[in-house]
Structure formats: C-alpha cells, structure tokens
Design an enzyme around this catalytic site. Structure first.
Site, PDB file in Angstrom:
ATOM      1  N   ASP A  63       0.873  -1.172   0.000  1.00 51.42           N
ATOM      2  CA  ASP A  63       0.000   0.000   0.000  1.00 51.42           C
ATOM      3  C   ASP A  63       0.913   1.225   0.000  1.00 51.42           C
ATOM      4  OD1 ASP A  63      -1.629   2.160   0.481  1.00 51.42           O
ATOM      5  OD2 ASP A  63      -2.839   1.138   1.988  1.00 51.42           O
ATOM      6  N   TYR A 100     -11.663  14.300  -5.850  1.00 52.89           N
ATOM      7  CA  TYR A 100     -10.743  13.609  -6.769  1.00 52.89           C
ATOM      8  C   TYR A 100      -9.951  14.633  -7.589  1.00 52.89           C
ATOM      9  CZ  TYR A 100      -9.146  10.826 -10.770  1.00 52.89           C
ATOM     10  OH  TYR A 100      -8.378  10.244 -11.761  1.00 52.89           O
TER      11      TYR A 100
HETATM   12  N1  LIG Z   1      -9.443   5.577 -16.388  1.00 52.34           N
HETATM   13  C1  LIG Z   1      -9.630   6.884 -16.531  1.00 52.34           C
HETATM   14  O1  LIG Z   1     -10.597   7.305 -17.189  1.00 52.34           O
HETATM   15  C2  LIG Z   1      -8.651   7.866 -15.905  1.00 52.34           C
HETATM   16  C3  LIG Z   1      -8.783   9.207 -16.274  1.00 52.34           C
HETATM   17  C4  LIG Z   1      -7.903  10.146 -15.741  1.00 52.34           C
HETATM   18  C5  LIG Z   1      -6.931   9.767 -14.844  1.00 52.34           C
HETATM   19  N2  LIG Z   1      -6.826   8.448 -14.481  1.00 52.34           N
HETATM   20  C6  LIG Z   1      -5.754   8.110 -13.524  1.00 52.34           C
HETATM   21  O2  LIG Z   1      -4.873   7.188 -14.132  1.00 52.34           O
HETATM   22  C7  LIG Z   1      -4.259   6.365 -13.134  1.00 52.34           C
HETATM   23  C8  LIG Z   1      -4.430   4.911 -13.530  1.00 52.34           C
HETATM   24  O3  LIG Z   1      -5.797   4.578 -13.432  1.00 52.34           O
HETATM   25  P1  LIG Z   1      -6.497   3.475 -14.330  1.00 52.34           P
HETATM   26  O4  LIG Z   1      -7.502   4.140 -15.153  1.00 52.34           O
HETATM   27  O5  LIG Z   1      -5.492   2.617 -14.957  1.00 52.34           O
HETATM   28  O6  LIG Z   1      -7.332   2.695 -13.200  1.00 52.34           O
HETATM   29  P2  LIG Z   1      -7.052   1.342 -12.441  1.00 52.34           P
HETATM   30  O7  LIG Z   1      -7.079   0.222 -13.409  1.00 52.34           O
HETATM   31  O8  LIG Z   1      -8.022   1.319 -11.292  1.00 52.34           O
HETATM   32  O9  LIG Z   1      -5.557   1.494 -11.861  1.00 52.34           O
HETATM   33  C9  LIG Z   1      -5.244   2.060 -10.626  1.00 52.34           C
HETATM   34  C10 LIG Z   1      -4.196   1.182  -9.971  1.00 52.34           C
HETATM   35  O10 LIG Z   1      -3.734   1.797  -8.766  1.00 52.34           O
HETATM   36  C11 LIG Z   1      -3.494   0.797  -7.804  1.00 52.34           C
HETATM   37  N3  LIG Z   1      -3.591   1.425  -6.480  1.00 52.34           N
HETATM   38  C12 LIG Z   1      -4.633   2.136  -5.981  1.00 52.34           C
HETATM   39  N4  LIG Z   1      -4.384   2.524  -4.731  1.00 52.34           N
HETATM   40  C13 LIG Z   1      -3.135   2.074  -4.423  1.00 52.34           C
HETATM   41  C14 LIG Z   1      -2.328   2.144  -3.245  1.00 52.34           C
HETATM   42  N5  LIG Z   1      -2.752   2.762  -2.135  1.00 52.34           N
HETATM   43  N6  LIG Z   1      -1.105   1.564  -3.276  1.00 52.34           N
HETATM   44  C15 LIG Z   1      -0.662   0.917  -4.400  1.00 52.34           C
HETATM   45  N7  LIG Z   1      -1.396   0.810  -5.531  1.00 52.34           N
HETATM   46  C16 LIG Z   1      -2.624   1.387  -5.531  1.00 52.34           C
HETATM   47  C17 LIG Z   1      -4.590  -0.245  -8.059  1.00 52.34           C
HETATM   48  O11 LIG Z   1      -4.223  -1.551  -7.639  1.00 52.34           O
HETATM   49  P3  LIG Z   1      -4.601  -2.108  -6.182  1.00 52.34           P
HETATM   50  O12 LIG Z   1      -6.049  -1.811  -5.949  1.00 52.34           O
HETATM   51  O13 LIG Z   1      -4.278  -3.571  -6.264  1.00 52.34           O
HETATM   52  O14 LIG Z   1      -3.697  -1.385  -5.232  1.00 52.34           O
HETATM   53  C18 LIG Z   1      -4.701  -0.208  -9.583  1.00 52.34           C
HETATM   54  O15 LIG Z   1      -3.850  -1.171 -10.178  1.00 52.34           O
HETATM   55  C19 LIG Z   1      -4.937   6.717 -11.808  1.00 52.34           C
HETATM   56  O16 LIG Z   1      -4.107   7.595 -11.092  1.00 52.34           O
HETATM   57  C20 LIG Z   1      -6.219   7.432 -12.236  1.00 52.34           C
HETATM   58  O17 LIG Z   1      -6.658   8.334 -11.271  1.00 52.34           O
HETATM   59  C21 LIG Z   1      -7.661   7.495 -14.991  1.00 52.34           C
END
Ligand SMILES: NC(=O)c1ccc[n+]([C@@H]2O[C@H](COP(=O)([O-])OP(=O)(O)OC[C@H]3O[C@@H](n4cnc5c(N)ncnc54)[C@H](OP(=O)(O)O)[C@@H]3O)[C@@H](O)[C@H]2O)c1
Length: 246
Positions: free
Chosen positions: A53, A150
């Site tokens: 974490d 957020y």
């Molecule tokens: N998808 C979109 O539309 C979008 C748009 C703008 C920005 N983003 C940003 O892009 C980034 C990647 O997101 P994504 O879209 O690929 O979503 P995602 O698939 O939910 O990826 C987020 C990852 O972060 C990990 N994580 C969360 N909290 C954590 C913690 N405390 N310690 C370690 N790992 C942690 C999660 O794994 P675990 O739960 O196993 O820890 C997960 O693998 C994020 O920062 C998100 O805010 C996404």
C-alpha cells in the site's frame, strides 16, 4: 540500453499498458500495487512485482528496500496508482460530514500520498542524467468531476511536479504530468460506467472516441524517451480535446 522502470498501479489499466510498452523495448519493469495476485497475473513477461500500500510509509519503505536489492538505479518512475475512492471500503457511519471527511481523505491518500511517498523514497536512486518522473493527473484537475475531492487531489500533483522539476533538473532528471480524460478498459470505474454516461464523455471529445490505456502509455513512453529530455514541469493532456469542449 535496458532501463529500470518502476510503475505504481502497474497491475491494471494505464499502468499495465505502460508496463507492456516498456517491457517490449527490453526494459526491466517493476510493477507495484496492493493486490499481489493482480500483479502476478498481469502477464507481462519478465517483470518484477512487489505488493504494497503506497499510501503507507511502511509499505513504501519495503518498496525502497526491494528496489535497492533488485534494481539499484531507477531510470523511469511512473505513478499510475490512484482512483476516485469509489472502489475503496465505505464507512459505516452515515453522518454526512463523516462521509465528506472520508471522501477527501481517501482521495488524498490514493492520489497524492502514494505519489509523494514513493517519489521521496526513490528520489536519490533516480538515474542522473536521464532520469524520468511521470505523474498521472486527470481532466478532473481542470474542471472537477463531481465532489471536488478527486480533482483537487489530482491538481495537488501539479505544483508538486513543478517543485520537483526545479529540484531534480540540475541532476538531468525531468518531471512531467500526464492528465488523461475518459479512458476505457481500466478498473477505474469499477464496472459502473453506464452507456449514457459513456456516450456523454465520448461526445465531449473532438476525436469522437474514448481514450485507451495505450494512448496514455504511448505518451508516457514518449516523455520517458531521450528525445523528450528538454520537456520538464509540463502537464500533457490526453483527452481527445475533451477539456476544451465544443
Ligand atoms: N481511467 C480513466 O478514465 C482515468 C482518467 C484520468 C486519470 N486516471 C488516472 O490514471 C491512473 C491509472 O488509473 P487506471 O484508469 O489505470 O485505473 P485502475 O485500473 O483502477 O488502476 C489504478 C491502480 O492503482 C493501484 N492502487 C490504488 N491505490 C493504491 C495504493 N494505495 N497503493 C498501491 N497501488 C494502488 C490499483 O491496484 P490495487 O487496488 O491492487 O492497489 C490499480 O492497479 C490513476 O491515477 C487514475 O486516477 C484514470
């Protein structure tokens, strides 16, 4: 030459797409996230994994020790860990102010603390010259996304990146932020994306489509390339023009 690449949130979505991109070039990639089984099943050949974490200093200390043992120097550090908090355990307390406190705290921990703690823990290991630090912000940092929590957490990464760019620039290290719009095929929305909302988000783009994890990974890869060596302290939006609107 093969580089050492550390990717938080590397087991899913954007982080995983970035891992595939760097691994395909022969780089040594370390995936970080809380769920060990997700990291192990990521299916990227040759990657290292470590479950922790990253909002917890003790967890990040463990990562730093692992990096010291297995990698030594870090060429590229990508912070993809994050989320809107919807997928996190919700409090039993129904008091409205407790709910607000929970939402803002969770967003701060997931998006800001994970990135700041990991950066500070690995800062001295960044390759110099040539090191790269890349943060994941969001279109929400520019225009909100509902509660404000957020978007505010993501916006907090921008001044942190600017300070870090000034601090690390003399060592030949660049620091940039990539701010995606709506990206499909991630765990971000936890399966809660209904068709009407999807259509609205796609409708805001000039490209007429949703973003993909590959779109963001390609931008991260470019910012990590030698050719991007004079780009630092920037926020690059990857949203098909959605932030400008129609
Ligand atoms: N998808 C979109 O539309 C979008 C748009 C703008 C920005 N983003 C940003 O892009 C980034 C990647 O997101 P994504 O879209 O690929 O979503 P995602 O698939 O939910 O990826 C987020 C990852 O972060 C990990 N994580 C969360 N909290 C954590 C913690 N405390 N310690 C370690 N790992 C942690 C999660 O794994 P675990 O739960 O196993 O820890 C997960 O693998 C994020 O920062 C998100 O805010 C996404």
């Amino acid at each position: 030459m093969a580089r050492n690449v550390v990717i938080s949130g590397g087991g899913t979505g954007i982080g995983l797409a970035a891992a595939r991109e760097f691994a395909a070039e022969g780089d040594r990639v370390l995936l970080l996230g809380r769920r060990a089984e997700v990291l192990e099943k990521a299916g990227v050949p040759g990657v290292l994994t470590y479950a922790a974490d990253l909002s917890d200093p003790a967890g990040v200390r463990g990562v730093a020790d692992f990096v010291a043992r297995e990698l030594g120097a870090v060429d590229v550090l990508i912070h993809s860990a994050g989320g809107s908090g919807q997928l996190e355990p919700q409090p039993d307390d129904e008091d409205p102010l407790e709910a607000v406190a929970h939402q803002w705290t969770v967003n701060f921990r997931l998006n800001v603390l994970t990135a700041a703690l990991l950066t500070e823990a690995l800062k001295e290991r960044l390759a110099e010259p040539g090191g790269r630090v890349l943060f994941l912000s969001s279109i929400a940092a520019y225009r909100g996304s509902g509660s404000g929590a957020y978007g505010a957490a993501k916006a907090a990464l921008h001044p942190y990146a600017h300070d870090l760019a000034r601090q690390l620039g003399p060592r030949g290290i660049t620091v940039n932020v990539v701010a995606p719009g709506y990206i499909e095929d991630t765990e971000f929305f936890g399966g809660r994306m209904d068709e009407a909302r999807r259509e609205r988000l796609v409708g805001e783009t000039s490209t007429g489509r949703a973003g993909t994890p590959g779109d963001v990974a390609a931008t991260l890869h470019w910012l990590a390339s030698p050719g991007a060596g004079h780009i630092t302290s920037q926020v690059v939006q990857v949203n098909g023009g959605a932030e400008r609107g129609h």
